[in-house]
Design a protein around this motif. Sequence first.
Motif, PDB file in Angstrom:
ATOM      1  N   ILE A  16       1.009  -0.993  -0.009  1.00 52.02           N
ATOM      2  CA  ILE A  16       0.043  -0.088  -0.095  1.00 52.02           C
ATOM      3  C   ILE A  16       0.807   1.377  -0.105  1.00 52.02           C
ATOM      4  N   LEU A  17       2.145   1.051   0.802  1.00 58.24           N
ATOM      5  CA  LEU A  17       2.918   2.318   0.708  1.00 58.24           C
ATOM      6  C   LEU A  17       3.660   2.506  -0.544  1.00 58.24           C
ATOM      7  N   TYR A  18       3.852   1.324  -1.212  1.00 55.81           N
ATOM      8  CA  TYR A  18       4.356   1.390  -2.611  1.00 55.81           C
ATOM      9  C   TYR A  18       3.661   1.982  -3.561  1.00 55.81           C
ATOM     10  N   LEU A  19       2.134   1.645  -3.361  1.00 56.92           N
ATOM     11  CA  LEU A  19       1.493   2.236  -4.279  1.00 56.92           C
ATOM     12  C   LEU A  19       1.165   3.602  -3.902  1.00 56.92           C
ATOM     13  N   ALA A  20       1.314   4.160  -2.851  1.00 56.16           N
ATOM     14  CA  ALA A  20       1.415   5.720  -2.493  1.00 56.16           C
ATOM     15  C   ALA A  20       2.450   6.194  -3.127  1.00 56.16           C
ATOM     16  N   VAL A  21       3.653   5.699  -3.226  1.00 57.41           N
ATOM     17  CA  VAL A  21       4.721   6.412  -3.690  1.00 57.41           C
ATOM     18  C   VAL A  21       4.742   6.211  -5.385  1.00 57.41           C
ATOM     19  N   ILE A  22       4.025   5.343  -5.916  1.00 49.77           N
ATOM     20  CA  ILE A  22       3.916   5.278  -7.502  1.00 49.77           C
ATOM     21  C   ILE A  22       2.763   6.490  -7.773  1.00 49.77           C
ATOM     22  N   ALA A  23       1.895   6.565  -6.847  1.00 48.34           N
ATOM     23  CA  ALA A  23       0.813   7.800  -7.409  1.00 48.34           C
ATOM     24  C   ALA A  23       1.372   8.934  -7.123  1.00 48.34           C
ATOM     25  N   VAL A  24       2.249   9.195  -5.712  1.00 44.92           N
ATOM     26  CA  VAL A  24       2.932  10.404  -6.028  1.00 44.92           C
ATOM     27  C   VAL A  24       3.685  10.693  -7.113  1.00 44.92           C
ATOM     28  N   SER A  25       4.703   9.577  -7.381  1.00 43.79           N
ATOM     29  CA  SER A  25       5.654   9.775  -8.324  1.00 43.79           C
ATOM     30  C   SER A  25       4.887  10.155  -9.606  1.00 43.79           C
ATOM     31  N   LEU A  26       3.697   9.663 -10.156  1.00 47.50           N
ATOM     32  CA  LEU A  26       2.983   9.794 -11.084  1.00 47.50           C
ATOM     33  C   LEU A  26       2.566  11.195 -11.426  1.00 47.50           C
ATOM     34  N   VAL A  27       1.967  11.738  -9.997  1.00 49.02           N
ATOM     35  CA  VAL A  27       1.569  13.206  -9.998  1.00 49.02           C
ATOM     36  C   VAL A  27       2.524  14.207 -10.363  1.00 49.02           C
ATOM     37  N   LEU A  28       3.733  13.776  -9.503  1.00 49.41           N
ATOM     38  CA  LEU A  28       4.919  14.751  -9.558  1.00 49.41           C
ATOM     39  C   LEU A  28       5.246  14.696 -11.181  1.00 49.41           C
ATOM     40  N   GLN A  29       5.421  13.456 -11.835  1.00 49.00           N
ATOM     41  CA  GLN A  29       5.798  13.213 -13.273  1.00 49.00           C
ATOM     42  C   GLN A  29       4.967  14.139 -14.215  1.00 49.00           C
ATOM     43  N   ASN A  30       3.479  13.953 -13.771  1.00 53.45           N
ATOM     44  CA  ASN A  30       2.667  14.688 -14.939  1.00 53.45           C
ATOM     45  C   ASN A  30       2.317  15.962 -14.539  1.00 53.45           C
ATOM     46  N   THR A  31       2.620  16.609 -13.578  1.00 51.54           N
ATOM     47  CA  THR A  31       2.328  17.782 -13.265  1.00 51.54           C
ATOM     48  C   THR A  31       3.183  18.816 -13.221  1.00 51.54           C
ATOM     49  N   MET A  32       4.105  18.577 -12.358  1.00 53.41           N
ATOM     50  CA  MET A  32       5.442  19.678 -12.380  1.00 53.41           C
ATOM     51  C   MET A  32       6.381  19.467 -13.144  1.00 53.41           C
ATOM     52  N   LEU A  33       6.910  18.138 -13.391  1.00 50.01           N
ATOM     53  CA  LEU A  33       8.059  17.969 -14.334  1.00 50.01           C
ATOM     54  C   LEU A  33       7.507  17.811 -15.766  1.00 50.01           C
ATOM     55  N   ASN A  34       6.094  17.744 -15.969  1.00 48.69           N
ATOM     56  CA  ASN A  34       5.608  17.672 -17.405  1.00 48.69           C
ATOM     57  C   ASN A  34       5.992  18.948 -18.178  1.00 48.69           C
ATOM     58  N   HIS A  35       6.177  19.985 -17.257  1.00 50.12           N
ATOM     59  CA  HIS A  35       6.612  21.512 -18.194  1.00 50.12           C
ATOM     60  C   HIS A  35       8.155  21.770 -18.263  1.00 50.12           C
ATOM     61  N   VAL A  36       8.968  20.890 -17.600  1.00 51.56           N
ATOM     62  CA  VAL A  36      10.246  20.824 -17.835  1.00 51.56           C
ATOM     63  C   VAL A  36      10.680  19.846 -18.552  1.00 51.56           C
ATOM     64  N   ALA A  37      11.139  20.301 -20.084  1.00 51.52           N
ATOM     65  CA  ALA A  37      11.133  19.353 -21.164  1.00 51.52           C
ATOM     66  C   ALA A  37      12.439  19.853 -21.753  1.00 51.52           C
ATOM     67  N   PRO A  38      13.729  19.571 -21.459  1.00 55.64           N
ATOM     68  CA  PRO A  38      14.816  19.872 -21.836  1.00 55.64           C
ATOM     69  C   PRO A  38      14.812  19.024 -23.516  1.00 55.64           C
ATOM     70  N   LEU A  39      15.062  19.895 -24.453  1.00 52.67           N
ATOM     71  CA  LEU A  39      15.117  19.433 -25.862  1.00 52.67           C
ATOM     72  C   LEU A  39      14.152  18.758 -26.204  1.00 52.67           C
ATOM     73  N   GLY A  40      12.774  19.185 -25.564  1.00 56.17           N
ATOM     74  CA  GLY A  40      11.563  18.763 -26.258  1.00 56.17           C
ATOM     75  C   GLY A  40      11.355  17.338 -25.540  1.00 56.17           C
ATOM     76  N   VAL A  41      12.224  16.702 -24.634  1.00 61.70           N
ATOM     77  CA  VAL A  41      11.691  15.392 -24.021  1.00 61.70           C
ATOM     78  C   VAL A  41      11.350  15.393 -22.363  1.00 61.70           C
ATOM     79  N   ARG A  42      10.389  14.757 -22.119  1.00 64.64           N
ATOM     80  CA  ARG A  42       9.778  14.664 -20.690  1.00 64.64           C
ATOM     81  C   ARG A  42      10.561  13.579 -20.063  1.00 64.64           C
ATOM     82  N   CYS A  43      10.670  13.554 -18.757  1.00 62.21           N
ATOM     83  CA  CYS A  43      11.131  12.449 -18.005  1.00 62.21           C
ATOM     84  C   CYS A  43       9.932  11.642 -17.736  1.00 62.21           C
ATOM     85  N   MET A  44      10.367  10.298 -17.708  1.00 58.39           N
ATOM     86  CA  MET A  44       9.294   9.293 -17.161  1.00 58.39           C
ATOM     87  C   MET A  44      10.259   8.305 -16.313  1.00 58.39           C
ATOM     88  N   PHE A  45       9.765   8.539 -14.807  1.00 56.93           N
ATOM     89  CA  PHE A  45      10.376   7.604 -13.756  1.00 56.93           C
ATOM     90  C   PHE A  45       9.820   6.632 -13.334  1.00 56.93           C
TER      91      PHE A  45
END
Length: 170
Positions: A16-45
Amino acid sequence: MIIFDLINLQKIRRAILYLAVIAVSLVLQNTMLNHVAPLGVRCMFIPAVTAVIGMLEGGVWGCMLGVAAGALCDISFSGSTVLFTLTLPIVGFFSGVAGEYLVNRRFLACCLTALAALAVAAFVQALAAFFSVDARFGAVMRTAALQTAWSVPFIFPAWLSCRAIYGMGR
């Protein structure tokens, strides 16, 4: 014997805690880091998170949490149907097998496994783009390499958070 391992309450709590880490990571990846795209590439971790979970918890739990992470990724990404739902369980399972039988579960081994998971996910995305869109093979492979390189720094927070959860049950 394996059925009792799956019903272990400490592992369920950690899942359950791992699922929370996955969810938080996905939200972080798709909200804040989605706007940072060096050379037009977005991260996916998320593949790195799945690989670290697989390394620490084993192949079965890595695969099961990989299904959940893949489904969440496919739901949140436009144009993706089952790409990550099929890829991330495989990443989690083979990371778990590597952690159980091939390498130790230390920081360097997890980082290298997570790097391989990032490269596999980027390659699978590149192949899907190559076959669905009229794109040059070199261009999609360059994008995959850049995505992998841009996602590498996020291996470290994935390791720290998953290692803290893994340490709770030990």
